[in-house]
Design a protein around this motif. Structure first.
Motif, PDB file in Angstrom:
ATOM      1  N   SER A 186       0.816  -1.222   0.000  1.00 40.36           N
ATOM      2  CA  SER A 186       0.000   0.000   0.000  1.00 40.36           C
ATOM      3  C   SER A 186       0.850   1.273   0.000  1.00 40.36           C
ATOM      4  O   SER A 186       1.561   1.554   0.974  1.00 40.36           O
ATOM      5  CB  SER A 186      -0.929   0.024   1.220  1.00 40.36           C
ATOM      6  OG  SER A 186      -1.568   1.277   1.288  1.00 40.36           O
ATOM      7  N   PRO A 187       0.753   2.080  -1.069  1.00 40.56           N
ATOM      8  CA  PRO A 187       1.498   3.344  -1.071  1.00 40.56           C
ATOM      9  C   PRO A 187       0.950   4.317  -0.026  1.00 40.56           C
ATOM     10  O   PRO A 187       1.663   5.193   0.448  1.00 40.56           O
ATOM     11  CB  PRO A 187       1.293   3.890  -2.491  1.00 40.56           C
ATOM     12  CG  PRO A 187       0.095   3.193  -3.029  1.00 40.56           C
ATOM     13  CD  PRO A 187      -0.022   1.879  -2.295  1.00 40.56           C
ATOM     14  N   PHE A 188      -0.311   4.114   0.353  1.00 44.38           N
ATOM     15  CA  PHE A 188      -0.923   4.989   1.365  1.00 44.38           C
ATOM     16  C   PHE A 188      -0.348   4.654   2.743  1.00 44.38           C
ATOM     17  O   PHE A 188      -0.089   5.532   3.559  1.00 44.38           O
ATOM     18  CB  PHE A 188      -2.448   4.818   1.364  1.00 44.38           C
ATOM     19  CG  PHE A 188      -3.039   4.885  -0.024  1.00 44.38           C
ATOM     20  CD1 PHE A 188      -3.169   6.098  -0.665  1.00 44.38           C
ATOM     21  CD2 PHE A 188      -3.429   3.731  -0.710  1.00 44.38           C
ATOM     22  CE1 PHE A 188      -3.698   6.181  -1.950  1.00 44.38           C
ATOM     23  CE2 PHE A 188      -3.954   3.793  -1.989  1.00 44.38           C
ATOM     24  CZ  PHE A 188      -4.087   5.014  -2.613  1.00 44.38           C
ATOM     25  N   ARG A 243       3.299   5.983   3.235  1.00 42.11           N
ATOM     26  CA  ARG A 243       3.367   7.411   3.617  1.00 42.11           C
ATOM     27  C   ARG A 243       3.359   7.577   5.123  1.00 42.11           C
ATOM     28  O   ARG A 243       4.090   8.381   5.681  1.00 42.11           O
ATOM     29  CB  ARG A 243       2.060   8.095   3.192  1.00 42.11           C
ATOM     30  CG  ARG A 243       1.953   8.492   1.835  1.00 42.11           C
ATOM     31  CD  ARG A 243       0.535   9.032   1.600  1.00 42.11           C
ATOM     32  NE  ARG A 243       0.418   9.245   0.186  1.00 42.11           N
ATOM     33  CZ  ARG A 243      -0.733   9.313  -0.459  1.00 42.11           C
ATOM     34  NH1 ARG A 243      -1.864   9.185   0.190  1.00 42.11           N
ATOM     35  NH2 ARG A 243      -0.755   9.523  -1.750  1.00 42.11           N
ATOM     36  N   VAL A 267      -5.938  -7.353   2.845  1.00 45.66           N
ATOM     37  CA  VAL A 267      -7.090  -6.546   2.393  1.00 45.66           C
ATOM     38  C   VAL A 267      -8.111  -7.379   1.595  1.00 45.66           C
ATOM     39  O   VAL A 267      -9.201  -6.898   1.302  1.00 45.66           O
ATOM     40  CB  VAL A 267      -6.662  -5.299   1.569  1.00 45.66           C
ATOM     41  CG1 VAL A 267      -5.941  -4.288   2.434  1.00 45.66           C
ATOM     42  CG2 VAL A 267      -5.851  -5.676   0.360  1.00 45.66           C
ATOM     43  N   LYS A 288     -13.214   0.816   5.695  1.00 46.62           N
ATOM     44  CA  LYS A 288     -12.664  -0.546   5.806  1.00 46.62           C
ATOM     45  C   LYS A 288     -11.371  -0.703   4.997  1.00 46.62           C
ATOM     46  O   LYS A 288     -11.152  -1.705   4.317  1.00 46.62           O
ATOM     47  CB  LYS A 288     -13.701  -1.588   5.369  1.00 46.62           C
ATOM     48  CG  LYS A 288     -15.018  -1.483   6.129  1.00 46.62           C
ATOM     49  CD  LYS A 288     -16.065  -2.418   5.581  1.00 46.62           C
ATOM     50  CE  LYS A 288     -17.357  -2.387   6.378  1.00 46.62           C
ATOM     51  NZ  LYS A 288     -18.029  -1.081   6.418  1.00 46.62           N
ATOM     52  N   VAL A 296      -6.953   0.165   4.645  1.00 50.81           N
ATOM     53  CA  VAL A 296      -5.695   0.524   5.308  1.00 50.81           C
ATOM     54  C   VAL A 296      -5.127   1.725   4.566  1.00 50.81           C
ATOM     55  O   VAL A 296      -5.444   1.921   3.391  1.00 50.81           O
ATOM     56  CB  VAL A 296      -4.683  -0.648   5.282  1.00 50.81           C
ATOM     57  CG1 VAL A 296      -5.186  -1.792   6.107  1.00 50.81           C
ATOM     58  CG2 VAL A 296      -4.311  -1.083   3.878  1.00 50.81           C
ATOM     59  N   PRO A 297      -4.293   2.525   5.208  1.00 53.68           N
ATOM     60  CA  PRO A 297      -3.767   2.372   6.556  1.00 53.68           C
ATOM     61  C   PRO A 297      -4.710   2.908   7.629  1.00 53.68           C
ATOM     62  O   PRO A 297      -5.550   3.762   7.364  1.00 53.68           O
ATOM     63  CB  PRO A 297      -2.503   3.237   6.514  1.00 53.68           C
ATOM     64  CG  PRO A 297      -2.852   4.354   5.580  1.00 53.68           C
ATOM     65  CD  PRO A 297      -3.708   3.701   4.520  1.00 53.68           C
ATOM     66  N   GLU A 314      -7.390   7.324   6.899  1.00 56.71           N
ATOM     67  CA  GLU A 314      -7.063   8.149   5.725  1.00 56.71           C
ATOM     68  C   GLU A 314      -5.643   8.707   5.854  1.00 56.71           C
ATOM     69  O   GLU A 314      -5.349   9.511   6.744  1.00 56.71           O
ATOM     70  CB  GLU A 314      -8.064   9.294   5.505  1.00 56.71           C
ATOM     71  CG  GLU A 314      -9.401   8.820   4.980  1.00 56.71           C
ATOM     72  CD  GLU A 314      -9.303   8.207   3.572  1.00 56.71           C
ATOM     73  OE1 GLU A 314      -8.708   8.811   2.672  1.00 56.71           O
ATOM     74  OE2 GLU A 314      -9.825   7.106   3.380  1.00 56.71           O
ATOM     75  N   SER A 315      -4.803   8.305   4.894  1.00 59.59           N
ATOM     76  CA  SER A 315      -3.370   8.600   5.040  1.00 59.59           C
ATOM     77  C   SER A 315      -3.057  10.091   5.202  1.00 59.59           C
ATOM     78  O   SER A 315      -2.187  10.453   5.998  1.00 59.59           O
ATOM     79  CB  SER A 315      -2.578   8.007   3.878  1.00 59.59           C
ATOM     80  OG  SER A 315      -3.035   8.491   2.647  1.00 59.59           O
ATOM     81  N   GLU A 330      -3.298  13.442  -5.839  1.00 60.15           N
ATOM     82  CA  GLU A 330      -4.080  12.236  -5.555  1.00 60.15           C
ATOM     83  C   GLU A 330      -5.206  12.080  -6.585  1.00 60.15           C
ATOM     84  O   GLU A 330      -5.419  11.014  -7.141  1.00 60.15           O
ATOM     85  CB  GLU A 330      -4.658  12.371  -4.140  1.00 60.15           C
ATOM     86  CG  GLU A 330      -5.036  11.069  -3.505  1.00 60.15           C
ATOM     87  CD  GLU A 330      -3.838  10.345  -2.899  1.00 60.15           C
ATOM     88  OE1 GLU A 330      -2.680  10.669  -3.211  1.00 60.15           O
ATOM     89  OE2 GLU A 330      -4.075   9.417  -2.119  1.00 60.15           O
TER      90      GLU A 330
HETATM   91  N1  LIG Z   1      -7.662   7.338   0.530  1.00 57.63           N
HETATM   92  C1  LIG Z   1      -7.167   6.225   1.303  1.00 57.63           C
HETATM   93  C2  LIG Z   1      -6.878   5.079   0.357  1.00 57.63           C
HETATM   94  C3  LIG Z   1      -6.581   3.779   1.100  1.00 57.63           C
HETATM   95  C4  LIG Z   1      -6.669   2.551   0.201  1.00 57.63           C
HETATM   96  O1  LIG Z   1      -7.175   2.578  -0.931  1.00 57.63           O
HETATM   97  N2  LIG Z   1      -6.185   1.401   0.733  1.00 57.63           N
HETATM   98  C5  LIG Z   1      -6.273   0.147   0.033  1.00 57.63           C
HETATM   99  C6  LIG Z   1      -4.959  -0.597   0.088  1.00 57.63           C
HETATM  100  S1  LIG Z   1      -3.740   0.155  -0.907  1.00 57.63           S
HETATM  101  C7  LIG Z   1      -7.301  -0.744   0.734  1.00 57.63           C
HETATM  102  O2  LIG Z   1      -7.344  -0.813   1.942  1.00 57.63           O
HETATM  103  N3  LIG Z   1      -8.118  -1.445  -0.058  1.00 57.63           N
HETATM  104  C8  LIG Z   1      -9.113  -2.333   0.446  1.00 57.63           C
HETATM  105  C9  LIG Z   1     -10.464  -2.054  -0.146  1.00 57.63           C
HETATM  106  O3  LIG Z   1     -10.570  -1.193  -1.048  1.00 57.63           O
HETATM  107  O4  LIG Z   1     -11.424  -2.699   0.264  1.00 57.63           O
HETATM  108  C10 LIG Z   1      -5.924   6.666   2.097  1.00 57.63           C
HETATM  109  O5  LIG Z   1      -5.255   7.605   1.648  1.00 57.63           O
HETATM  110  O6  LIG Z   1      -5.655   6.118   3.169  1.00 57.63           O
END
Ligand SMILES: N[C@@H](CCC(=O)N[C@@H](CS)C(=O)NCC(=O)O)C(=O)O
Length: 224
Positions: free
Chosen positions: A14-16, A19, A38, A53, A55-56, A67-68, A103
């Motif tokens: 996860s790039p988020f 960070r 995930v 639901k 991460v992170p 929310e990162s 973003e």
């Molecule tokens: N906007 C969120 C994006 C977080 C995100 O998309 N996380 C993905 C992993 S890279 C996730 O948890 N995906 C699971 C899902 O979509 O159900 C942030 O910046 O934290």
């Protein structure tokens, strides 16, 4: 010693999530890393991030922050050593503006360019590239977006340094030509050479396989 009061729930690629880890590492904050699947979400994640639901999640003194970008600001306000955000309100607003611009206009378009095919791939790659031209202007003449030191915006845009090239390879599209984006290219080098960042990106081959499998799964769902 591991700090049990500070936990990061994330997923290896996860790039988020990265960070958030970068922000903690720059500040020298110890934390416990908890790997989340995930694709088979744990009760802890469902409990800690009931809305998205995803991460992170930062869990600080048993309280979740999601929310990162929100997490990075929380980290900056909680641990004041090595400030990530500029101090001056206008500069802070400008920083938030560019973080959400990248973003929405670069990351989301690059994600679609990676997943889609045909005209949708082409159009999204063009949109991402157009947005990237604005980022190129922003970083011209600077070592980091934060100036002499890595700051909030460097962490927000950090994925461009290591993740975008793998996305481009997996999805067979091209945005980041070093000749067209010389300033971003030298920022990339400065960023990836930084001692805190250097060894943190996930292994390239494993990331590539992961993204390729996501593209295949997406194509089979959308009936391509
Ligand atoms: N906007 C969120 C994006 C977080 C995100 O998309 N996380 C993905 C992993 S890279 C996730 O948890 N995906 C699971 C899902 O979509 O159900 C942030 O910046 O934290």
């Amino acid at each position: 010693m591991e700090n049990k009061d500070t936990k990061v729930l994330s997923f290896w690629v996860s790039p988020f999530g990265l960070r958030v880890e970068w922000a903690l590492k720059l500040k020298g904050v110890e934390y416990e890393y908890i790997e989340e699947d995930v694709f088979n979400k744990s009760n802890l994640l469902l409990q800690m991030n009931q809305v998205h639901k995803k991460v992170p999640v930062l869990i600080h003194h048993n309280k979740p922050i999601c929310e990162s970008f929100v997490i990075m600001e929380y980290i900056d306000e909680t641990w004041t050593q090595y400030p990530l955000m500029p101090q001056e309100p206008h500069q802070r607003a400008v920083t938030r503006f560019w973080a959400s611009f990248a973003e929405e206009k670069v990351l989301q378009a690059a994600g679609k360019a990676m997943m889609f095919s045909g005209d949708e791939k082409k159009n999204n790659a063009e949109n991402a590239k157009e947005a990237m031209e604005k980022i190129e202007e922003l970083i011209k003449g600077k070592k980091f977006f934060g100036g002499e030191n890595i700051g909030y915006l460097d962490l927000a845009l950090g994925w461009i340094s290591y993740f975008l090239p793998v996305m481009e390879e997996a999805g067979n599209f091209h945005i980041m030509d070093p000749l067209e984006f010389p300033a971003i290219s030298s920022w990339k080098k400065n960023f990836l050479d930084h001692p805190i960042i250097k060894d943190t990106p996930p292994p390239r081959e494993k990331t590539l396989c992961h993204l390729q499998s996501r593209i295949i799964a997406f194509a089979s769902r959308s009936g391509d």
